[in-house]
Motif scaffolding. Structure first.
Motif, mmCIF file in Angstrom:
data_model
loop_
_atom_site.group_PDB
_atom_site.id
_atom_site.type_symbol
_atom_site.label_atom_id
_atom_site.label_comp_id
_atom_site.label_asym_id
_atom_site.label_seq_id
_atom_site.Cartn_x
_atom_site.Cartn_y
_atom_site.Cartn_z
ATOM 1 N N GLU A 1 51.838 3.474 14.553
ATOM 2 C CA GLU A 1 50.455 3.114 14.220
ATOM 3 C C GLU A 1 50.466 2.108 13.073
ATOM 4 N N ASP A 2 49.532 1.168 13.125
ATOM 5 C CA ASP A 2 49.463 0.117 12.106
ATOM 6 C C ASP A 2 49.369 0.696 10.698
ATOM 7 N N THR A 3 48.660 1.793 10.548
ATOM 8 C CA THR A 3 48.445 2.363 9.210
ATOM 9 C C THR A 3 49.726 2.946 8.615
ATOM 10 N N HIS A 4 50.728 3.229 9.443
ATOM 11 C CA HIS A 4 51.987 3.810 8.954
ATOM 12 C C HIS A 4 53.077 2.770 8.725
ATOM 13 N N PHE A 5 52.783 1.520 9.003
ATOM 14 C CA PHE A 5 53.772 0.451 8.888
ATOM 15 C C PHE A 5 54.274 0.333 7.456
ATOM 16 N N ASN A 6 55.617 0.284 7.303
ATOM 17 C CA ASN A 6 56.234 0.113 5.986
ATOM 18 C C ASN A 6 57.339 -0.924 6.151
ATOM 19 N N LYS A 7 57.149 -2.092 5.554
ATOM 20 C CA LYS A 7 58.084 -3.202 5.758
ATOM 21 C C LYS A 7 59.476 -2.927 5.189
ATOM 22 N N ASN A 8 59.621 -1.887 4.375
ATOM 23 C CA ASN A 8 60.931 -1.556 3.806
ATOM 24 C C ASN A 8 61.829 -0.820 4.808
ATOM 25 N N ILE A 9 61.240 -0.198 5.822
ATOM 26 C CA ILE A 9 62.057 0.572 6.765
ATOM 27 C C ILE A 9 61.962 0.063 8.205
ATOM 28 N N VAL A 10 60.891 -0.698 8.517
ATOM 29 C CA VAL A 10 60.738 -1.237 9.869
ATOM 30 C C VAL A 10 60.218 -2.668 9.790
ATOM 31 N N LYS A 11 60.430 -3.408 10.875
ATOM 32 C CA LYS A 11 59.824 -4.741 10.964
ATOM 33 C C LYS A 11 59.087 -4.812 12.290
ATOM 34 N N LYS A 12 58.083 -5.640 12.340
ATOM 35 C CA LYS A 12 57.314 -5.812 13.569
ATOM 36 C C LYS A 12 58.205 -6.495 14.593
ATOM 37 N N ALA A 13 58.225 -5.946 15.797
ATOM 38 C CA ALA A 13 59.057 -6.496 16.864
ATOM 39 C C ALA A 13 58.501 -7.833 17.320
ATOM 40 N N THR A 14 59.404 -8.716 17.726
ATOM 41 C CA THR A 14 58.972 -10.005 18.264
ATOM 42 C C THR A 14 58.430 -9.784 19.669
ATOM 43 N N ALA A 15 57.709 -10.777 20.181
ATOM 44 C CA ALA A 15 57.150 -10.675 21.534
ATOM 45 C C ALA A 15 58.271 -10.482 22.553
ATOM 46 N N GLU A 16 59.390 -11.157 22.332
ATOM 47 C CA GLU A 16 60.541 -11.037 23.243
ATOM 48 C C GLU A 16 61.105 -9.607 23.214
ATOM 49 N N GLU A 17 61.244 -9.052 22.018
ATOM 50 C CA GLU A 17 61.751 -7.681 21.878
ATOM 51 C C GLU A 17 60.791 -6.687 22.531
ATOM 52 N N GLU A 18 59.480 -6.944 22.371
ATOM 53 C CA GLU A 18 58.479 -6.065 22.983
ATOM 54 C C GLU A 18 58.581 -6.098 24.501
ATOM 55 N N GLU A 19 58.745 -7.294 25.053
ATOM 56 C CA GLU A 19 58.871 -7.420 26.514
ATOM 57 C C GLU A 19 60.096 -6.677 27.015
ATOM 58 N N GLU A 20 61.200 -6.838 26.310
ATOM 59 C CA GLU A 20 62.436 -6.170 26.706
ATOM 60 C C GLU A 20 62.269 -4.655 26.641
ATOM 61 N N ALA A 21 61.630 -4.168 25.587
ATOM 62 C CA ALA A 21 61.406 -2.729 25.441
ATOM 63 C C ALA A 21 60.508 -2.207 26.556
#
Length: 131
Positions: A26-46
């Motif tokens: 969820e957007d509200t739980h996003f923490n840039k120190n432990i995760v990064k937003k996936a790229t569109a390519e990574e999202e498609e692959e997933a």
């Protein structure tokens, strides 16, 4: 949003995601120190992997039973040959005590010596040594 765990495993909603794994957060739980937003390519692959994993339309694979062959007959023959090569009559009583009952019985069988089915080791040794 789809995120990717950075350098450490991330525990989120009761599930641990190893470093590098993509998962939904969820957007509200996003923490840039432990995760990064996936790229569109990574999202498609997933999503493609998820879709393939969820495809249940294919007929399930039937496990193939493989026949396991053993060389039991060969092993028994080798054991009998080994017992044939040994003359237990030349062994001391204490040395015969360390021999397995089955080997003593095989030796007696090869030499056509009769013994009781419930014979104990001392009886087998007596038959071999003739004492």
């Amino acid at each position: 949003m789809i995120v990717k765990a950075l350098n450490i495993p991330v525990r989120y909603k009761g599930e641990t995601h190893p470093s590098g794994q993509l998962f939904e957060m969820e957007d509200t739980h996003f923490n840039k120190n432990i995760v990064k937003k996936a790229t569109a390519e990574e999202e498609e692959e997933a999503m493609a992997k998820y879709s393939r994993a969820a495809d249940r339309s294919a007929t399930p694979a039937v496990p193939v039973k493989e026949e396991v062959k053993t060389d039991i007959v060969v092993d028994v023959k080798k054991k009998e040959d080994a017992v044939d090569a040994v003359d237990y009559k030349t062994f001391s009583r204490s040395k015969l005590e360390s021999i397995k009952n089955d080997d003593l019985k095989t030796y007696l069988d090869k030499n056509e010596v009769k013994y009781a089915d419930d014979a104990e080791k001392k009886d087998l040794i007596y038959l071999i040594l003739g004492e």
